[in-house]
Each structure stands twice: as C-alpha cells, then as structure tokens.
Write a protein that holds these residues in place. Structure first.
Motif: not given
Length: 189
Positions: A131-151
């Motif tokens: 979650d920490e890795v992905f949260d930082r990527a969302v904060d940097r605008g690299e990915i959209r959080s709504e796409i990030l399912t657990e799978r």
C-alpha cells in the motif's frame, strides 16, 4: 555456562529451528523432536507453546514471512519501486517460496489449509508495504487509485512467484522488467 533463553528470544529460536527443519527436510519429515534438537531445548519447552506440528508450522511460516519482508523502497517511481521489490524477492526469497509451495504440499492437503491462508498479507505486514508503494505512486500522479484492486496490486508478485516455482531459481532481471513493463504498467496506466 550458556545463558537460558526466555520469552521472545526463546520463541524466535524455536521458530527459526522449525524453519530450518522445514527448509532442510520438508513437511513429510518434519517432527517436533527434530525442532527440539535443532533448537537445543527440551520437549516441554516446545509443547508449552505449540501442541502439534501443524500449529507450529503455521506460526513458523508467519514468523518467517514477517522476518523476510523487505522494506518498501522509495525510488521516486512506481516502476523502479516495483523492480526493487521484485529483485529482492527474485534473489533472496527463492528458498522461501520453494519451501512454501513445494515442501508444504502435504501440509496443505492434510490440514485443509491453502497457501493463501498462510500468506495473510495483514499478519505478515505485506499489505502495508505494498500500500505504501502504491499510495506514493498515486500521490505522484503515476496511476489512478480507482484502478488498484487487491488483485491488480498483487499481480506482478503473483507472476514473479510463478516464475520462481517454474525454475526454483533466481529470476533474471529481463523477466522482471517484462512483468512490470509489458503486463503491469500498461494495465494500471
């Protein structure tokens, strides 16, 4: 005279000894007596904590997964963070993954448990690290959080685990890059 181990120190020694038995001999030849001998203790010390080998094996797996969890990298990009994590796993965790899947097949069959029951991401701390890795990527605008399912979050690591289980060897860097660059990143961008 050797100092007597107690509490957390003793429990760690017992769990490390149990892991050594699993890694060296697999589930089929895993015995409580072998763990006692490897840990240099007595049967009552072990049986006060674990009443049977399956309970000990489960706690051993959770212990080793917690202890072997790499820190969440912060390289400044999702691609590099994922590759750093995957490189660590692909080289340092080959034995762990092999033991978890190949050596414990009988454990899963006999206890009715599945590998996913032992790989609990909350208990092992893996969920928080990812979650920490992905949260930082969302904060940097690299990915959209709504796409990030657990799978989707676990997809690169599932593919990595598959590679390890197909070869029982460290995974080459070009394979890791292919997983991240051609499968994962196009999916989340």
């Amino acid at each position: 005279m050797a100092q007597r181990r107690r509490g957390a120190e003793l429990e760690k020694a017992l769990l490390d000894a149990a892991w050594g038995e699993l890694a060296d001999n697999g589930y089929a030849r895993f015995t409580m007596d072998a763990v006692v001998k490897r840990a240099g203790t007595s049967p009552p010390v072990l049986y006060r904590r674990w009443s049977d080998r399956d309970e000990l094996i489960r706690d051993t797996i959770v212990h080793i997964l917690k202890a072997s969890r790499p820190a969440a990298p912060d390289t400044g990009s999702l691609r590099e963070d994922l590759l750093a994590l995957m490189r660590h796993i692909a080289t340092e965790h080959v034995q762990l993954i092999t033991v978890m899947y190949a050596h414990l097949a009988s454990y899963y069959r006999e206890t009715g448990r599945s590998p996913s029951s032992l790989f609990d991401p909350v208990a092992t701390g893996r969920a928080a690290a990812l979650d920490e890795v992905f949260d930082r990527a969302v904060d940097r605008g690299e990915i959209r959080s709504e796409i990030l399912t657990e799978r989707i979050k676990t997809l690169p690591f599932v593919l990595l685990r598959h590679e390890i289980l197909m070869t029982f060897a460290p995974v080459p860097d070009h394979v890791l890059e292919e997983i991240v660059d051609t499968v994962f990143l196009p999916l989340v961008r």
